[in-house]
Design a protein around this motif. Structure first.
Motif, PDB file in Angstrom:
ATOM      1  N   TRP A  72      27.869  11.347  13.609  1.00 22.27           N
ATOM      2  CA  TRP A  72      28.112  11.755  14.737  1.00 22.27           C
ATOM      3  C   TRP A  72      29.370  11.077  15.477  1.00 22.27           C
ATOM      4  CZ3 TRP A  72      26.175  16.535  15.931  1.00 22.27           C
ATOM      5  CH2 TRP A  72      25.208  16.969  15.327  1.00 22.27           C
ATOM      6  N   SER A  73      30.197  11.516  15.563  1.00 21.75           N
ATOM      7  CA  SER A  73      31.406  10.937  16.261  1.00 21.75           C
ATOM      8  C   SER A  73      32.384  11.671  16.942  1.00 21.75           C
ATOM      9  CB  SER A  73      31.967   9.826  15.154  1.00 21.75           C
ATOM     10  OG  SER A  73      32.463  10.545  14.306  1.00 21.75           O
ATOM     11  N   SER A  74      33.230  11.316  17.683  1.00 30.39           N
ATOM     12  CA  SER A  74      34.359  11.958  18.110  1.00 30.39           C
ATOM     13  C   SER A  74      35.640  11.366  18.385  1.00 30.39           C
ATOM     14  CB  SER A  74      33.930  12.576  19.602  1.00 30.39           C
ATOM     15  OG  SER A  74      33.792  11.605  20.535  1.00 30.39           O
ATOM     16  N   GLY A  75      36.712  11.910  18.350  1.00 35.04           N
ATOM     17  CA  GLY A  75      38.036  11.199  18.404  1.00 35.04           C
ATOM     18  C   GLY A  75      38.407  11.047  16.934  1.00 35.04           C
ATOM     19  N   ASN A  76      37.877  11.412  15.921  1.00 36.85           N
ATOM     20  CA  ASN A  76      38.397  11.482  14.710  1.00 36.85           C
ATOM     21  C   ASN A  76      39.621  12.139  14.413  1.00 36.85           C
ATOM     22  OD1 ASN A  76      36.194   9.661  13.975  1.00 36.85           O
ATOM     23  ND2 ASN A  76      34.953  11.350  13.738  1.00 36.85           N
ATOM     24  N   VAL A  77      40.372  11.795  13.512  1.00 34.75           N
ATOM     25  CA  VAL A  77      41.803  12.421  13.504  1.00 34.75           C
ATOM     26  C   VAL A  77      42.355  12.565  11.928  1.00 34.75           C
ATOM     27  CG1 VAL A  77      44.231  12.454  13.832  1.00 34.75           C
ATOM     28  CG2 VAL A  77      42.693  11.767  15.877  1.00 34.75           C
ATOM     29  N   VAL A  78      42.672  13.744  11.484  1.00 29.35           N
ATOM     30  CA  VAL A  78      43.230  13.878  10.238  1.00 29.35           C
ATOM     31  C   VAL A  78      44.487  14.216  10.403  1.00 29.35           C
ATOM     32  CG1 VAL A  78      42.241  16.474  10.152  1.00 29.35           C
ATOM     33  CG2 VAL A  78      42.893  15.152   8.020  1.00 29.35           C
ATOM     34  N   THR A  79      45.464  13.479   9.699  1.00 25.50           N
ATOM     35  CA  THR A  79      46.899  13.799   9.503  1.00 25.50           C
ATOM     36  C   THR A  79      47.215  14.112   8.171  1.00 25.50           C
ATOM     37  OG1 THR A  79      47.322  12.140  11.282  1.00 25.50           O
ATOM     38  CG2 THR A  79      49.123  12.695   9.754  1.00 25.50           C
ATOM     39  N   PHE A  80      47.934  15.348   7.943  1.00 24.93           N
ATOM     40  CA  PHE A  80      48.142  15.898   6.581  1.00 24.93           C
ATOM     41  C   PHE A  80      49.681  16.383   6.622  1.00 24.93           C
ATOM     42  CE2 PHE A  80      46.544  19.302   9.249  1.00 24.93           C
ATOM     43  CZ  PHE A  80      47.541  20.373   9.142  1.00 24.93           C
ATOM     44  N   MET A  81      50.074  16.484   5.523  1.00 21.74           N
ATOM     45  CA  MET A  81      51.525  17.016   5.137  1.00 21.74           C
ATOM     46  C   MET A  81      51.550  18.565   5.380  1.00 21.74           C
ATOM     47  SD  MET A  81      53.414  14.409   4.708  1.00 21.74           S
ATOM     48  CE  MET A  81      54.960  15.169   4.023  1.00 21.74           C
ATOM     49  N   ARG A  82      52.276  19.126   6.460  1.00 17.51           N
ATOM     50  CA  ARG A  82      52.223  20.291   6.807  1.00 17.51           C
ATOM     51  C   ARG A  82      53.209  21.191   5.610  1.00 17.51           C
ATOM     52  NH1 ARG A  82      54.122  21.799  12.490  1.00 17.51           N
ATOM     53  NH2 ARG A  82      55.975  21.230  11.740  1.00 17.51           N
ATOM     54  N   ASN A  83      54.369  20.415   5.217  1.00 24.91           N
ATOM     55  CA  ASN A  83      55.516  20.934   4.273  1.00 24.91           C
ATOM     56  C   ASN A  83      55.904  19.726   3.594  1.00 24.91           C
ATOM     57  OD1 ASN A  83      57.615  19.835   5.966  1.00 24.91           O
ATOM     58  ND2 ASN A  83      57.630  21.873   6.967  1.00 24.91           N
ATOM     59  N   ASP A  84      56.900  19.934   3.028  1.00 28.34           N
ATOM     60  CA  ASP A  84      57.525  18.870   2.165  1.00 28.34           C
ATOM     61  C   ASP A  84      57.823  17.528   2.948  1.00 28.34           C
ATOM     62  OD1 ASP A  84      57.050  20.007  -0.170  1.00 28.34           O
ATOM     63  OD2 ASP A  84      58.719  20.828  -0.427  1.00 28.34           O
ATOM     64  N   THR A  85      58.167  17.685   4.181  1.00 28.68           N
ATOM     65  CA  THR A  85      59.022  16.560   4.997  1.00 28.68           C
ATOM     66  C   THR A  85      58.088  16.230   6.232  1.00 28.68           C
ATOM     67  OG1 THR A  85      60.314  18.400   5.841  1.00 28.68           O
ATOM     68  CG2 THR A  85      61.194  17.156   4.259  1.00 28.68           C
ATOM     69  N   GLU A  86      57.297  17.502   6.681  1.00 29.10           N
ATOM     70  CA  GLU A  86      56.514  16.963   8.108  1.00 29.10           C
ATOM     71  C   GLU A  86      55.201  16.772   8.026  1.00 29.10           C
ATOM     72  OE1 GLU A  86      57.737  20.666  10.220  1.00 29.10           O
ATOM     73  OE2 GLU A  86      59.812  20.160  10.339  1.00 29.10           O
ATOM     74  N   THR A  87      54.560  16.148   8.995  1.00 31.71           N
ATOM     75  CA  THR A  87      53.315  15.888   8.979  1.00 31.71           C
ATOM     76  C   THR A  87      52.562  16.750  10.206  1.00 31.71           C
ATOM     77  OG1 THR A  87      53.326  13.862  10.306  1.00 31.71           O
ATOM     78  CG2 THR A  87      53.452  13.660   7.953  1.00 31.71           C
ATOM     79  N   ALA A  88      51.149  16.942  10.172  1.00 25.65           N
ATOM     80  CA  ALA A  88      50.486  17.675  11.310  1.00 25.65           C
ATOM     81  C   ALA A  88      49.161  17.035  11.378  1.00 25.65           C
ATOM     82  CB  ALA A  88      50.563  19.135  11.050  1.00 25.65           C
ATOM     83  N   SER A  89      48.790  17.041  12.854  1.00 26.10           N
ATOM     84  CA  SER A  89      47.419  16.158  13.011  1.00 26.10           C
ATOM     85  C   SER A  89      46.460  17.102  13.708  1.00 26.10           C
ATOM     86  CB  SER A  89      47.624  15.176  13.890  1.00 26.10           C
ATOM     87  OG  SER A  89      48.264  14.073  13.290  1.00 26.10           O
ATOM     88  N   ALA A  90      44.972  16.950  13.300  1.00 21.45           N
ATOM     89  CA  ALA A  90      44.263  17.821  14.217  1.00 21.45           C
ATOM     90  C   ALA A  90      42.812  16.846  14.301  1.00 21.45           C
ATOM     91  CB  ALA A  90      43.725  19.170  13.048  1.00 21.45           C
ATOM     92  N   ASP A  91      41.932  17.341  15.075  1.00 23.50           N
ATOM     93  CA  ASP A  91      40.774  16.561  15.369  1.00 23.50           C
ATOM     94  C   ASP A  91      39.747  16.936  14.557  1.00 23.50           C
ATOM     95  OD1 ASP A  91      41.784  15.617  17.764  1.00 23.50           O
ATOM     96  OD2 ASP A  91      41.056  17.401  18.906  1.00 23.50           O
ATOM     97  N   LEU A  92      38.746  15.898  14.112  1.00 25.64           N
ATOM     98  CA  LEU A  92      37.862  15.884  13.071  1.00 25.64           C
ATOM     99  C   LEU A  92      36.596  15.562  13.754  1.00 25.64           C
ATOM    100  CD1 LEU A  92      36.962  16.594  10.168  1.00 25.64           C
ATOM    101  CD2 LEU A  92      37.801  14.523   9.665  1.00 25.64           C
ATOM    102  N   ASP A  93      35.829  16.348  14.415  1.00 22.10           N
ATOM    103  CA  ASP A  93      34.748  15.864  15.410  1.00 22.10           C
ATOM    104  C   ASP A  93      33.382  16.162  14.784  1.00 22.10           C
ATOM    105  OD1 ASP A  93      36.384  14.675  17.000  1.00 22.10           O
ATOM    106  OD2 ASP A  93      36.690  16.397  18.303  1.00 22.10           O
ATOM    107  N   ALA A  94      32.963  17.162  14.685  1.00 25.39           N
ATOM    108  CA  ALA A  94      31.705  17.855  14.495  1.00 25.39           C
ATOM    109  C   ALA A  94      31.036  17.152  13.112  1.00 25.39           C
ATOM    110  CB  ALA A  94      31.337  19.126  14.520  1.00 25.39           C
ATOM    111  N   PHE A  95      29.700  16.736  13.360  1.00 23.02           N
ATOM    112  CA  PHE A  95      28.966  16.174  12.127  1.00 23.02           C
ATOM    113  C   PHE A  95      28.753  17.201  11.044  1.00 23.02           C
ATOM    114  CE2 PHE A  95      25.112  15.548   9.645  1.00 23.02           C
ATOM    115  CZ  PHE A  95      25.046  14.146   9.342  1.00 23.02           C
TER     116      PHE A  95
END
Length: 146
Positions: free
Chosen positions: A51-74
Motif C-alpha cells: 500500500w503506497s502512493s507516489g511510485n513512478v514507472v519510467t519506460f522507453m516509449r520508442n527507441d529514443t524517448e522515455t515516458a513516465s506514469a504513476d504506479l499506486d494501487a496495491f
C-alpha cells in the motif's frame, strides 16, 4: 580439322555463349537503399505489492524517448504498450517513494514473448545518498538510471 579451324570454332562458340548471356535478364538483388524497418510490439508490466502512493514507472516509449506514469494501487499492474524498431532498447525503471518497502514485479514482452521478468524486494530506507536507492531497473539501461 586443323588447328586454326579449331581455334576459330572455339572462339566463335565462346563469343556466342557470352553474347547470349546478355539476353537473359538478371535476377533482382537486394536493394541497398531499403529503408523499411521491422517494428516490434513491446509491452511493459509493473506491479508493487504494497500500500503506497507516489511510485513512478519510467519506460522507453520508442527507441529514443522515455515516458513516465504513476504506479499506486496495491497489486494492480501497470501496463503500457508501444512499438519499437530496436527491442533491445526496451527497459523500465520502477521507483518507490520513501518510506516504502515492497516486492516489485516487472516484465517486458516483445511480440508477445516474455523477454525480461524479474521480482525483487526494494527498500527505500537504504543509503539516502545513492540515487538508485528505492529503484529497480528492468531490461535495458535507460537515461534516468545512467
Amino acid at each position: 580439322m586443323n588447328a586454326k579451324l579449331r581455334i576459330g570454332v572455339a572462339a566463335a562458340t565462346t563469343a556466342a555463349v557470352l553474347g547470349c548471356g546478355q539476353l537473359i535478364p538478371a535476377t533482382a538483388g537486394a536493394d541497398d537503399n531499403d529503408n523499411t524497418t521491422e517494428l516490434h510490439n513491446v509491452t511493459y508490466i509493473a506491479k508493487v505489492d504494497a500500500w503506497s502512493s507516489g511510485n513512478v514507472v519510467t519506460f522507453m516509449r520508442n527507441d529514443t524517448e522515455t515516458a513516465s506514469a504513476d504506479l499506486d494501487a496495491f497489486g494492480s499492474p501497470f501496463e503500457a504498450n508501444t512499438v519499437m524498431s530496436d527491442p533491445s532498447k526496451a527497459g523500465m525503471v520502477i521507483r518507490l517513494r520513501f518510506p516504502t518497502t515492497a516486492t516489485v514485479h516487472c516484465e517486458i514482452k516483445v511480440d508477445d514473448v516474455t523477454t525480461v521478468k524479474s521480482e525483487r524486494f526494494i527498500n527505500t530506507w537504504g543509503n539516502t545518498n545513492d540515487p538508485h536507492t528505492g529503484a529497480m531497473l528492468c531490461g535495458a539501461l535507460i537515461s534516468s538510471m545512467a
